[in-house]
Scaffold this motif. Structure first.
Motif, PDB file in Angstrom:
ATOM      1  N   HIS A  86       0.878  -1.177   0.000  1.00  0.00           N
ATOM      2  CA  HIS A  86       0.000   0.000   0.000  1.00  0.00           C
ATOM      3  C   HIS A  86       0.911   1.222   0.000  1.00  0.00           C
ATOM      4  O   HIS A  86       2.147   1.100   0.070  1.00  0.00           O
ATOM      5  CB  HIS A  86      -0.956   0.003   1.203  1.00  0.00           C
ATOM      6  CG  HIS A  86      -0.286  -0.297   2.510  1.00  0.00           C
ATOM      7  ND1 HIS A  86       0.479   0.633   3.187  1.00  0.00           N
ATOM      8  CD2 HIS A  86      -0.254  -1.429   3.262  1.00  0.00           C
ATOM      9  CE1 HIS A  86       0.940   0.090   4.302  1.00  0.00           C
ATOM     10  NE2 HIS A  86       0.519  -1.164   4.371  1.00  0.00           N
ATOM     11  N   ALA A  87       0.339   2.397  -0.073  1.00  0.00           N
ATOM     12  CA  ALA A  87       1.128   3.614  -0.290  1.00  0.00           C
ATOM     13  C   ALA A  87       2.089   3.940   0.841  1.00  0.00           C
ATOM     14  O   ALA A  87       3.062   4.672   0.632  1.00  0.00           O
ATOM     15  CB  ALA A  87       0.186   4.802  -0.528  1.00  0.00           C
ATOM     16  N   ASP A  88       1.864   3.420   2.038  1.00  0.00           N
ATOM     17  CA  ASP A  88       2.679   3.792   3.192  1.00  0.00           C
ATOM     18  C   ASP A  88       3.733   2.766   3.570  1.00  0.00           C
ATOM     19  O   ASP A  88       4.350   2.866   4.626  1.00  0.00           O
ATOM     20  CB  ASP A  88       1.773   4.064   4.409  1.00  0.00           C
ATOM     21  CG  ASP A  88       0.822   5.220   4.168  1.00  0.00           C
ATOM     22  OD1 ASP A  88       1.257   6.211   3.553  1.00  0.00           O
ATOM     23  OD2 ASP A  88      -0.349   5.124   4.582  1.00  0.00           O
ATOM     24  N   GLY A 144      -1.126  -5.276  -4.407  1.00  0.00           N
ATOM     25  CA  GLY A 144      -0.272  -4.092  -4.330  1.00  0.00           C
ATOM     26  C   GLY A 144       0.440  -3.850  -5.654  1.00  0.00           C
ATOM     27  O   GLY A 144       0.023  -4.356  -6.705  1.00  0.00           O
ATOM     28  N   LEU A 151      -0.729   5.722  -6.591  1.00  0.00           N
ATOM     29  CA  LEU A 151      -0.850   4.576  -5.705  1.00  0.00           C
ATOM     30  C   LEU A 151      -1.735   4.962  -4.527  1.00  0.00           C
ATOM     31  O   LEU A 151      -1.384   5.835  -3.736  1.00  0.00           O
ATOM     32  CB  LEU A 151       0.538   4.149  -5.218  1.00  0.00           C
ATOM     33  CG  LEU A 151       0.623   2.914  -4.331  1.00  0.00           C
ATOM     34  CD1 LEU A 151       0.146   1.687  -5.081  1.00  0.00           C
ATOM     35  CD2 LEU A 151       2.055   2.709  -3.860  1.00  0.00           C
ATOM     36  N   ASP A 152      -2.919   4.340  -4.433  1.00  0.00           N
ATOM     37  CA  ASP A 152      -3.878   4.666  -3.369  1.00  0.00           C
ATOM     38  C   ASP A 152      -4.140   6.169  -3.292  1.00  0.00           C
ATOM     39  O   ASP A 152      -4.094   6.784  -2.222  1.00  0.00           O
ATOM     40  CB  ASP A 152      -3.364   4.164  -2.011  1.00  0.00           C
ATOM     41  CG  ASP A 152      -3.225   2.652  -1.964  1.00  0.00           C
ATOM     42  OD1 ASP A 152      -3.796   1.984  -2.839  1.00  0.00           O
ATOM     43  OD2 ASP A 152      -2.535   2.154  -1.055  1.00  0.00           O
ATOM     44  N   ASN A 153      -4.373   6.772  -4.441  1.00  0.00           N
ATOM     45  CA  ASN A 153      -4.641   8.211  -4.556  1.00  0.00           C
ATOM     46  C   ASN A 153      -3.443   9.084  -4.187  1.00  0.00           C
ATOM     47  O   ASN A 153      -3.579  10.292  -4.008  1.00  0.00           O
ATOM     48  CB  ASN A 153      -5.849   8.616  -3.690  1.00  0.00           C
ATOM     49  CG  ASN A 153      -7.129   7.975  -4.174  1.00  0.00           C
ATOM     50  OD1 ASN A 153      -7.378   7.916  -5.383  1.00  0.00           O
ATOM     51  ND2 ASN A 153      -7.934   7.474  -3.255  1.00  0.00           N
ATOM     52  N   ARG A 154      -2.280   8.478  -4.065  1.00  0.00           N
ATOM     53  CA  ARG A 154      -1.058   9.224  -3.779  1.00  0.00           C
ATOM     54  C   ARG A 154      -0.198   9.249  -5.039  1.00  0.00           C
ATOM     55  O   ARG A 154       0.057   8.201  -5.650  1.00  0.00           O
ATOM     56  CB  ARG A 154      -0.292   8.548  -2.641  1.00  0.00           C
ATOM     57  CG  ARG A 154       1.060   9.172  -2.331  1.00  0.00           C
ATOM     58  CD  ARG A 154       1.737   8.367  -1.221  1.00  0.00           C
ATOM     59  NE  ARG A 154       3.127   8.737  -1.055  1.00  0.00           N
ATOM     60  CZ  ARG A 154       3.978   8.071  -0.270  1.00  0.00           C
ATOM     61  NH1 ARG A 154       3.552   7.023   0.408  1.00  0.00           N
ATOM     62  NH2 ARG A 154       5.225   8.461  -0.176  1.00  0.00           N
TER      63      ARG A 154
END
Length: 423
Positions: free
Chosen positions: A48-50, A69, A89-92
């Protein structure tokens, strides 16, 4: 003086060495879980983005998470592409500079841990040419400079990779020779013509540097473009609602489909929705089935293992006349037989471009092949039989020499640091 890192940031693999406390230090163990801890595959995996994993951990975690992912490979090859800004990625938003910077930062952290000190200086290898277009080449280097700053380096020097490889070969010479260095990576083929001896290095010893942005990945892509892409809708036909024209899959999609660095971007929203629309409007069941296989490849995260199978087939053809390609995944069962003669025919254009850059390197120095004393090849593509045979044809088998497939550039970068400083 302060410690300086030497970084061989490759399309497929990356290594780090250092000039530390007045001593040259070879490849550091930056990936302890890899079979060769000094060699880290140039991979980023975001569950995920983090969160991000690197190298061998990227692969293992990608598999453990059922390939959910995003896994990024060969992202270095996007550097000269001014139309490719990055991904979401995940709105990032992740710019390409930040993707490269995140990877360089991880290399920096692991090297610092191994050396027991912080480092803000680096010598980083660069291809002779990121692109045959000078503007795109400059753009790629600018991106690398931004990525290096993102990683926390305050001072950076970029050294052509074939020149670095020349420094590695220089250690074993007892007399002056005119040497051609051929450095082949996943993304680029680079050449340096240089006078090498035990004497201190002088910049005028470098007679010419040239190269082209084609190498191992380009050879992998011919298996897709010539045959395998048909299984994934490259030739699918469709007719839009209320339209009368029969259309075929546009090049913008097929070109991404064929390349290991680009195919992951078929998952980006606009392209993905377009492919869904094509599937709805397909003319035949065969066209629909092909696109269903493409969706399985993308949605079930099978892109990486599929291209690993292609790479395995390519390596097999280096030692045998034919090789069976087999990929068994529910919904994507593909079995093909490939021959060396097919591979050579399909790769002819790539081969011609690689050797055109070699010819340009010799011509710019006004040197004929018979004047070259030694030809040193490094990197896996240089060992592909029909590539090596072309070198033997031009220079003679007795003048060819090979070193470590992966460590020559890094070893040379480390040797370059004290030479450039006059130490």
């Amino acid at each position: 003086m302060s410690t300086t890192l030497a970084i061989d940031f490759g399309t497929s693999n990356s290594l780090v060495g250092a000039y530390h406390q007045g001593k040259v230090i070879g490849a550091l163990p930056v990936d302890p879980k890899a079979s060769d801890p000094t060699l880290m595959r140039t991979l980023l995996y975001f569950p995920h983005a983090d969160q991000c994993f690197y190298g061998s951990e990227a692969i293992s975690n990608y598999i453990e998470n059922d390939m959910e992912g995003r896994l990024f490979r060969s992202f270095k090859s996007h550097l000269p592409n001014q139309g490719y800004l990055g991904t979401v990625l995940d709105n990032r938003i992740l710019t390409l500079e930040s993707l490269v910077g995140v990877f360089l930062l991880e290399l920096k952290k692991r090297a610092e841990a191994a050396l027991g000190t912080t480092v803000d200086r680096a010598v980083i290898g660069r291809p002779a040419r990121y692109s045959m277009d000078s503007v795109a080449d400059g753009f790629a280097l600018h991106r690398m400079e931004k990525a290096a700053k993102f990683a926390g380096f305050k001072e950076v020097e970029f050294v052509p990779e074939p020149l670095a490889a020349a420094f590695d070969y220089r250690k074993n010479l007892k007399e002056e020779k005119l040497v051609l260095i051929g450095d082949f990576g996943g993304g680029t083929s680079d050449f340096t013509l240089i006078r090498l001896s035990e004497k201190d290095f002088k910049r005028e010893d470098v007679l010419a540097i040239d190269g082209c942005p084609l190498a191992g990945d380009a050879l992998d892509s011919v298996f897709m473009s010539q045959r395998l892409s048909d299984y994934f809708g490259a030739k699918s036909r469709y007719r839009l609602p209320m339209g009368s024209n029969v259309l075929s899959m546009p090049p913008a999609v097929t070109q991404r489909l064929n390349h290991p660095a680009h195919i992951v971007h078929l998952k980006e929203k606009e392209t993905y929705e377009f492919i869904r629309e094509v599937r709805k409007c397909s003319l035949t069941q065969k066209d629909k089935d092909a696109l269903d296989r493409l969706f399985i490849l993308i949605e079930d995260q099978q892109i990486f293992p599929f291209f690993e199978s292609i790479e395995k087939t390519k390596r097999a053809l280096s030692g045998q006349a034919e090789s069976d390609f087999s990929f068994d995944y529910p919904g994507v069962e593909i079995h093909e037989k490939f021959s060396v003669s097919q591979f050579i025919e399909w790769a002819m254009q790539t081969k011609e471009k690689i050797f055109a850059s070699l010819d340009a390197c010799l011509a710019s120095a006004n040197v004929q092949p018979e004047q070259v004393d030694l030809v040193c090849l490094t990197g896996g593509t240089g060992q592909v039989p029909f590539i090596r045979q072309e070198f033997e044809k031009r220079f003679g088998k007795e003048r060819l020499q090979t070193q470590s497939h992966f460590h020559s550039v890094l070893s040379g970068l480390v040797e370059y640091i004290p030479a450039a400083l006059g130490k």
